[in-house]
Design an enzyme around this catalytic site. Structure first.
Site, PDB file in Angstrom:
ATOM      1  N   ASP A 181       0.861  -1.174   0.000  1.00 44.38           N
ATOM      2  CA  ASP A 181       0.000   0.000   0.000  1.00 44.38           C
ATOM      3  C   ASP A 181       0.905   1.234   0.000  1.00 44.38           C
ATOM      4  O   ASP A 181       2.102   1.143   0.325  1.00 44.38           O
ATOM      5  CB  ASP A 181      -0.896  -0.033   1.242  1.00 44.38           C
ATOM      6  CG  ASP A 181      -1.797   1.178   1.344  1.00 44.38           C
ATOM      7  OD1 ASP A 181      -2.438   1.536   0.337  1.00 44.38           O
ATOM      8  OD2 ASP A 181      -1.851   1.782   2.431  1.00 44.38           O
ATOM      9  N   ASP A 223      -0.144   5.125   1.004  1.00 43.62           N
ATOM     10  CA  ASP A 223      -0.309   6.126   2.052  1.00 43.62           C
ATOM     11  C   ASP A 223      -0.198   5.516   3.443  1.00 43.62           C
ATOM     12  O   ASP A 223      -0.867   4.520   3.761  1.00 43.62           O
ATOM     13  CB  ASP A 223      -1.654   6.823   1.904  1.00 43.62           C
ATOM     14  CG  ASP A 223      -1.749   7.608   0.611  1.00 43.62           C
ATOM     15  OD1 ASP A 223      -0.702   7.977   0.056  1.00 43.62           O
ATOM     16  OD2 ASP A 223      -2.885   7.837   0.135  1.00 43.62           O
ATOM     17  N   ASP A 239      -1.578  -0.217   6.135  1.00 43.42           N
ATOM     18  CA  ASP A 239      -1.894   0.427   7.408  1.00 43.42           C
ATOM     19  C   ASP A 239      -3.381   0.417   7.731  1.00 43.42           C
ATOM     20  O   ASP A 239      -3.772   0.707   8.867  1.00 43.42           O
ATOM     21  CB  ASP A 239      -1.454   1.899   7.349  1.00 43.42           C
ATOM     22  CG  ASP A 239      -2.374   2.720   6.443  1.00 43.42           C
ATOM     23  OD1 ASP A 239      -3.118   3.589   6.942  1.00 43.42           O
ATOM     24  OD2 ASP A 239      -2.376   2.467   5.221  1.00 43.42           O
TER      25      ASP A 239
END
Length: 231
Positions: free
Chosen positions: A14, A16, A186
């Site tokens: 991922d 961000d 996250d």
């Protein structure tokens, strides 16, 4: 069982708050605002969308329409220099050293790599070239050097990330061809893809993902820019 030469190991990241210590779209709009290319109400709308995202109530198609719509103001060729400067000045310094170390460790091991993010392909494509990694992003429709303001297909978000990864691979993540698959994220929004791989890793996890990672015994990592922490 597939032949040995056809077997694959996969590492997905991922963007961000995972590879990147920050949010690409927030940084992008701040970058534009500092150059007089985005108005105050644009920043306010971004903040409203981020509040919805935090509550897992974001309509990603609407959000992507908002960001892709901004690209209609110039030709894509005119955006190129702006995007290049943004990526090198704002994103690259925020790439976590431990994240880059993990990426390079997978690369050295011969794993097939991809950045899998909901961020639009105009921004992510440039970063992908800097990192030399395949990008799976929300695709901006471009006609005659102009963003139409529409997406091509589904946004690369939640369960759609699984479909986009499998389209790229040309086979399901459950295929015997894939010896192992890693995904670093996250966000609780990425739980579908985390559950679909053999080696999920929670990076800087939000509260919901942290609770699931602890319940499932998934590894957890803290990756921050400026901190050379172990991967």
């Amino acid at each position: 069982m597939a032949g040995l030469k056809d077997l694959m190991k996969l590492a997905l990241f991922d963007l961000d708050h995972t590879l990147l210590d920050g949010d690409t779209n927030i940084l992008w709009l701040d970058h534009l605002a500092q150059r007089g290319l985005a108005e105050a109400d644009t920043i306010e709308r971004q903040q409203q969308y981020m509040a919805l995202y935090a509550r897992e109530q974001l309509d990603m198609a609407e959000y992507m329409d908002f960001h892709i719509g901004l690209l209609r103001r110039r030709r894509i060729s005119e955006w190129q220099a702006i995007v290049e400067h943004f990526v090198h000045s704002e994103l690259v310094p925020r790439l976590a050293p431990a994240a880059l170390a993990a990426l390079e460790s997978h690369r050295a091991a011969g794993h097939r790599l991809a950045l899998v993010t909901a961020t639009n392909s105009v921004l992510v494509g440039t970063l992908g070239r800097v990192l030399d990694i395949h990008t799976i992003a929300s695709e901006v429709e471009i006609e005659a050097d102009q963003a139409t303001g529409r997406m091509l297909g589904q946004p690369s978000f939640r369960e759609h990330k699984i479909a986009r990864v499998q389209d790229w691979l040309g086979l399901p993540l459950s295929s015997d061809t894939i010896l192992e698959s890693h995904f670093y994220s996250d966000s609780a929004n990425d739980i579908p893809l985390l559950q679909a791989v053999s080696h999920p890793v929670a990076v800087n996890p939000d509260a919901k993902l942290r609770a699931l990672a602890e319940q499932q015994g998934w590894p957890q990592r803290c990756w921050k820019a400026g901190e050379a922490q172990p991967a």
